[in-house]
Design an enzyme around this catalytic site. Sequence first.
Site, PDB file in Angstrom:
ATOM      1  CB  CYS A   1      -5.637  28.108  35.670  1.00  0.00           C
ATOM      2  SG  CYS A   1      -5.301  26.285  36.110  1.00  0.00           S
TER       3      CYS A   1
ATOM      4  N   GLY B   1       1.336  42.997   4.408  1.00  0.00           N
ATOM      5  CA  GLY B   1      -0.108  42.737   4.947  1.00  0.00           C
ATOM      6  C   GLY B   1      -1.050  42.060   4.284  1.00  0.00           C
TER       7      GLY B   1
ATOM      8  CE1 TYR C   1       3.389  38.224  13.096  1.00  0.00           C
ATOM      9  CE2 TYR C   1       1.893  37.586  11.120  1.00  0.00           C
ATOM     10  CZ  TYR C   1       2.782  38.180  11.619  1.00  0.00           C
ATOM     11  OH  TYR C   1       3.426  39.396  10.946  1.00  0.00           O
TER      12      TYR C   1
END
Length: 421
Positions: free
Chosen positions: A346, A239, A375
């Site tokens: 879109c 983390g 990520y």
Amino acid sequence: MDHFLYRDGILHAEDVSLTDIAAQVGTPFYVYSTATLERHFGLFTEALSGMEHLVCFAVKSNSNLAVLKLLGEMGAGMDVVSGGEYRRAIAAGVPGDRIVFSGVGKTREEMRLVLSQGIRQFNLESEPEMRALSEVATEMGVTAPVTVRVNPDVDARTHAKIATGKSENKFGIPISRAREVYAEIAALPGLDAVGIDVHIGSQLTDLEPFRQAYTKVAELTRELRADGHDIRRLDLGGGLGIPYERSNDAPPLPIEYGQVIRETVGDLGCEIEIEPGRLISGNAGIMVTGVIYVKEGEGRDFLIVDSAMNDLVRPAMYEAHHDIVPVVEPEPGVDQARYDIVGPICETGDTFAKARDMAPLKAGDLVAFRSAGAYGAVMASEYNSRPLIPEVLVMGDQFAVIRERPTYEEMLERDTIPAWL
């Protein structure tokens, strides 16, 4: 520190020009630096030097086999959260006794897989999972090494979608109930409680939440030992954050994080496991994209690039910031232009940045999204039937494509039209 620097006016990955990669591979693409991956892994081994430890790379942050093999050969363990990630770690040559299996939804099929091929430990997330693993291990005639992931109810002070240590989060067992859970483990067949697991969130930029959580784990360790449990391993999660914005203050260094570990649990005589992902791979990768159009809008200009939210979803999902820089270095003192940087999907959510000041750009120019090694590719999709983009690994003056861009034919061949149509 990373190894993406301008040389002779061109942004390089180590000793390779990004324009050379773009010419051969096409845009968009991800590129990773071997030197940066090695350096960042080394920072964690240095931070825990003198303590018995294992640094387990969080595979969910970047699961490319070449990246896993590189880290595995440096001695890294792997933290996996699915049977697929376990298979990737094994395929990369990492032995089962260096793999920990986390995740809230382990299936019996996954349990059988890893018990048959080898595992360092299961990080249990719930009592139903604990009982299921006991049944599977007993059926197979083996003993499963386990820790229990305790939820310490500590605010990680990070984005709500990546905070995992508060009481309202889905992860782990309340730390207040840990003693009764460990008592049940001791009474169940097929399980061996080897330690305790905790993980409070991702992209933490303050050490105080770690200190609070690890202090609670230390207290629990002493209580469980008093109850007769042989707690010999502490999995402290990952983390630690990275600097996505170079203008901001830098997050704490791994050596400072390691000092918190020493001060809170260092006197317990436990082997320490940590599970960093983002800090190892995040700044080791960038995404390179090409400008399709510069569009003049009402009160703003749009830089329309050939990458999109399906390639890098963090800005759309987390409102995340990535520094975005031209691959060709701007002249000193050049007047800045202000752009909304968007992709071709879109959806209005396909926006990477708003009102970003950059040197003026034109169609055909290349730009790089920094801090995209974690990520990024691992969360990509083929939304809008856009092929996944290539991944490239650089080492010195060499580069190799470590995941090819699929062709449209390969994408279409994965679908099957039933006979009645």
